[in-house]
Enzyme design. Structure first.
Site, PDB file in Angstrom:
ATOM      1  N   HIS A   1       0.823  -1.592  -0.236  1.00 53.48           N
ATOM      2  CA  HIS A   1      -0.181   0.145  -0.134  1.00 53.48           C
ATOM      3  C   HIS A   1       1.007   1.197   0.130  1.00 53.48           C
ATOM      4  CE1 HIS A   1      -2.951  -2.444   0.052  1.00 53.48           C
ATOM      5  NE2 HIS A   1      -4.195  -1.943  -0.282  1.00 53.48           N
TER       6      HIS A   1
ATOM      7  N   ARG B   1     -11.714   1.017  -3.651  1.00 50.63           N
ATOM      8  CA  ARG B   1     -10.743   0.553  -2.629  1.00 50.63           C
ATOM      9  C   ARG B   1     -11.860   1.317  -1.185  1.00 50.63           C
ATOM     10  NH1 ARG B   1      -5.879   0.383  -5.037  1.00 50.63           N
ATOM     11  NH2 ARG B   1      -4.419  -2.332  -5.659  1.00 50.63           N
TER      12      ARG B   1
ATOM     13  N   ARG C   1     -15.395  -2.204  -4.736  1.00 51.67           N
ATOM     14  CA  ARG C   1     -15.163  -3.394  -3.361  1.00 51.67           C
ATOM     15  C   ARG C   1     -15.525  -3.317  -2.357  1.00 51.67           C
ATOM     16  NH1 ARG C   1      -9.218  -5.127  -3.433  1.00 51.67           N
ATOM     17  NH2 ARG C   1      -8.848  -3.315  -1.984  1.00 51.67           N
TER      18      ARG C   1
ATOM     19  N   GLU D   1      -8.416 -13.332  -7.383  1.00 54.94           N
ATOM     20  CA  GLU D   1      -7.904 -12.422  -6.825  1.00 54.94           C
ATOM     21  C   GLU D   1      -6.688 -13.854  -5.833  1.00 54.94           C
ATOM     22  OE1 GLU D   1      -7.410  -9.267  -4.303  1.00 54.94           O
ATOM     23  OE2 GLU D   1      -9.056 -10.012  -3.405  1.00 54.94           O
TER      24      GLU D   1
ATOM     25  N   ASN E   1      -2.254  -8.511  -8.312  1.00 55.40           N
ATOM     26  CA  ASN E   1      -1.695  -8.164  -6.578  1.00 55.40           C
ATOM     27  C   ASN E   1      -1.239  -9.193  -5.746  1.00 55.40           C
ATOM     28  OD1 ASN E   1      -1.640  -5.924  -7.926  1.00 55.40           O
ATOM     29  ND2 ASN E   1      -2.503  -4.895  -6.143  1.00 55.40           N
ATOM     30  N   ASP E   2      -2.407  -9.674  -5.375  1.00 55.54           N
ATOM     31  CA  ASP E   2      -3.316 -10.551  -4.368  1.00 55.54           C
ATOM     32  C   ASP E   2      -2.773 -12.528  -5.213  1.00 55.54           C
ATOM     33  OD1 ASP E   2      -2.956 -10.095  -2.444  1.00 55.54           O
ATOM     34  OD2 ASP E   2      -4.621  -9.401  -2.190  1.00 55.54           O
TER      35      ASP E   2
ATOM     36  N   ARG F   1       3.141 -10.834  -0.852  1.00 62.75           N
ATOM     37  CA  ARG F   1       3.610  -9.499  -1.906  1.00 62.75           C
ATOM     38  C   ARG F   1       4.511  -8.828  -0.908  1.00 62.75           C
ATOM     39  NH1 ARG F   1      -1.973  -6.928  -1.876  1.00 62.75           N
ATOM     40  NH2 ARG F   1      -1.937  -5.369  -2.180  1.00 62.75           N
TER      41      ARG F   1
ATOM     42  N   CYS G   1      -7.483  -5.090 -11.766  1.00 65.21           N
ATOM     43  CA  CYS G   1      -7.540  -4.343 -11.373  1.00 65.21           C
ATOM     44  C   CYS G   1      -6.125  -3.530 -10.016  1.00 65.21           C
ATOM     45  CB  CYS G   1      -8.555  -3.869 -10.806  1.00 65.21           C
ATOM     46  SG  CYS G   1      -8.742  -5.484  -9.509  1.00 65.21           S
TER      47      CYS G   1
HETATM   48  C1  PEP Z   1      -5.313  -7.134  -6.050  1.00 71.01           C
HETATM   49  O1  PEP Z   1      -4.989  -8.241  -5.019  1.00 71.01           O
HETATM   50  O2  PEP Z   1      -4.859  -7.232  -7.158  1.00 71.01           O
HETATM   51  C2  PEP Z   1      -5.885  -5.939  -5.509  1.00 71.01           C
HETATM   52  C3  PEP Z   1      -5.829  -5.320  -6.895  1.00 71.01           C
HETATM   53  O3  PEP Z   1      -6.740  -5.203  -4.890  1.00 71.01           O
HETATM   54  P1  PEP Z   1      -5.561  -4.868  -3.351  1.00 71.01           P
HETATM   55  O4  PEP Z   1      -3.862  -4.749  -3.978  1.00 71.01           O
HETATM   56  O5  PEP Z   1      -6.105  -3.837  -2.239  1.00 71.01           O
HETATM   57  O6  PEP Z   1      -5.539  -5.998  -2.710  1.00 71.01           O
HETATM   58 MG    MG Z   2      -6.075  -7.864  -3.611  1.00 71.09          MG
END
Ligand code: PEP
Ligand code: MG
Length: 566
Positions: A186, A293, A329, A428, A451-452, A462, A499
């Site tokens: 983040h 988010r 979301r 994800e 990302n996840d 991550r 996303c």
């Molecule tokens: C992801 O997991 O790719 C995502 C976009 O959500 P976040 O980064 O908020 O977990």
């Molecule tokens: Mg995520």
């Protein structure tokens, strides 16, 4: 030179401001002169109250009355005769003020937490804030104020938290260096949203850099140049110019449709965290919001946002986006996103624990109030609901049932909402990729959270630098997941977006075009660059690239090849 991860592009040249969380440790002492200790305690309480009044006034001006009242509540708590009396009794019994404050506050924290009642548990967070405030004063610990940073400041901290970013003045902070975090943490997302060059995961940054020393932050390469020579400063100043020039050139892509070289159209949306970010999405020429988010609405406060507050935020985002699609979301907490007042238990393995949709389905009232707020806002624009961390069809079904329940409640009260609101799945997790065919039967759309998805597919956290060599969306396994999710969604006729941060990767874009992605959702500053990159390829060229890539066996081979074509 210090090495880290380049997480937000650009070059910053400035002076270090160290933001280090100060330790509140103390050595308990027996006190002989209890009157003097009582007086020391009472003057700390007075100083605490004066500071709190000042902060509350500042917050009242910047944010509003409600937030200021939360802080003013701290004064009422510390002046409470029972709590105050208990602390003074311990001091009269020869405890030092630090120990007395710590012990009594801890007693209240434990007592409030033990109730299991959400509202009462929020009081525990208040008492914790009070304890930390009083201990800081008693121990003479000073906290640095980021909002006071002068022009040309490079912020150096262990971890950049959302509450820290609230204090950042974009005109004064020219670079960010942190000790933790990765491309997708983040901290990185926040730094990119602010368009501040950032290098994360610089081991020991807060100890090897000192306040006021001059540094160069190279967010493109992930490097920090310490004690730069005049030649280096000149070299990097001209690099910074070139970077800013390229940014200006991208302006040619403003106002254009997003399409491949052979005219296939795509949707290019933005990821946002607050309604205010919607303004940035519009300014960046985003065509909608692909990921709102919502956890940011729940952070940096002491209690849950009400249904009305959430409704206002979602409605505002939709109005700012002028009716363009806004995918909201539902609350995604846990893992690396903590909300202290929810009192989430510490888990051995939070990324695999009680988080996101799992937490929401068990806290139905809270979840339903969020869904109702989203539904109410849907009367004002094209709003869609998306559930995070889905791993099984039942979770989607239960979420959809709750949407139907919320609709029935609203109908009974004659409140307007979009009866046909789309409900989608954030794919994800590895499980959602494997059952994408089943989920596609019951979801109105997919959005791939790379990302996840990368983390869960590769079993690589991550944010953990030690396993970052595995954490890549260009791993053959992750690419197969992505291809499968898109294929399953498209076969069932639903839109499939992305996303996660990979949606903005120039190397990934031809692959996504070939796989058949329909929507890209990226941070606002990436919009024009992504539009430019999409316009570079025809479907035929993208297919040829994807065919080669999907025949390769290692991430290194794939990356090396893709580097030659972008
Ligand atoms: C992801 O997991 O790719 C995502 C976009 O959500 P976040 O980064 O908020 O977990
Ligand atoms: Mg995520």
């Amino acid at each position: 030179m210090l090495k880290g991860i380049g997480a937000s592009d650009g070059i910053g040249i400035g002076r270090v401001m160290l933001v280090v969380e100060q330790s509140l440790e103390y050595v308990p002492k027996e006190i002989a002169d209890t009157d003097a200790e009582l007086a020391r305690y009472q003057s700390a309480v007075e100083a605490f109250c004066a500071e709190t009044v000042e902060q509350a006034e500042a917050i009242r001006k910047s944010t509003g009355d409600k937030e200021a009242e939360i802080l003013e509540g701290h004064i009422a708590i510390i002046k409470d005769p029972f709590m105050n009396g208990e602390i003074e009794n311990l001091i009269k019994a020869h405890q030092c003020a630090e120990k007395a404050v710590d012990q009594i506050c801890q007693m209240f924290i434990d007592m409030f937490n033990a109730t299991g009642d959400e509202l009462t548990m929020q009081r525990a967070t208040d008492v914790k804030d009070i304890r930390d405030g009083l201990l800081s004063i008693l121990l003479g610990v000073q906290n640095v104020k980021i909002s006071d940073a002068p022009a040309g400041t490079v912020l150096v901290t262990g971890e950049l938290t959302p509450s820290m970013t609230a204090g950042i003045n974009k005109d004064n902070i020219v670079g960010i260096i942190t000790e933790t975090g990765s491309q997708t943490s983040h901290s990185a997302i926040l730094a990119r949203a602010l368009e501040i060059p950032a290098v994360l995961s610089v081991a020991g940054a807060t100890t090897c850099l000192s306040s006021d020393e001059q540094v160069i932050v190279d967010g493109n390469k992930g490097e920090v140049i310490t004690a730069p020579t005049p030649e280096q400063i000149e070299e990097y100043a001209s690099k910074r110019e070139a970077f800013l020039r390229e940014r200006r050139e991208l302006e040619n892509f403003r106002g254009r449709e997003t399409a491949s070289a052979d005219g296939i159209k795509y949707e290019l949306f933005c990821n946002i965290g607050t309604p205010k970010d919607a303004t940035k999405a519009m300014a960046a020429d985003g065509e909608g919001v692909g990921l709102f988010r919502t956890e940011f609405l729940f952070m940096d406060r002491n209690s849950l946002p009400t249904e009305d507050e959430q409704f206002e935020a979602y409605k505002q985002a939709s109005i700012i986006m002028k009716g363009k699609p806004v995918i909201i979301r539902t609350l995604d907490i846990g893992g690396d996103k903590d909300i202290p007042y929810l009192g989430l238990a510490k888990e051995e393995n939070p990324f695999m624990g009680f988080r996101a949709i799992r937490y929401c389905l068990k806290n139905r009232e809270m979840f339903k109030s969020q869904i109702k707020a989203i539904l109410r806002a849907s009367a004002f624009g094209d709003i869609r609901i998306m559930f995070p961390l889905i791993t099984a069809v039942e979770e989607l079904r239960m979420g959809k049932e709750l949407v139907e329940e919320a609709k029935a409640d609203l109908k009974a009260s004659d409140i307007a909402y979009d009866e046909n609101i789309k409900v989608g799945v954030m794919t994800e997790t590895a499980a959602s990729g494997v059952i994408a065919d089943l989920l596609a039967e019951e979801a109105d759309f997919f959005s791939i959270g790379t990302n996840d998805l990368t983390g869960y597919t590769m079993a690589a956290d991550r944010g953990n630098g030690d396993v970052s060599y595995l954490y890549s969306p260009l791993q053959p396994s992750v690419l197969r997941m992505i291809r499968r999710i898109i294929k399953c969604g498209r076969e069932k006729g639903i839109d499939v977006g992305m996303c996660g941060e990979a949606a903005a990767s120039p190397m990934m874009i031809p692959l996504l075009i070939s796989f058949g992605l329909t929507e890209f959702s990226v941070s606002a500053p990436s919009v024009l660059k992504v539009r430019k990159n999409i316009s570079k390829w025809t479907k035929e060229e993208a297919d040829a690239i994807a065919e080669k890539v999907m025949a390769m066996t290692t991430e290194a081979e794939i990356t090396a090849y893709l580097e030659t074509i972008v």
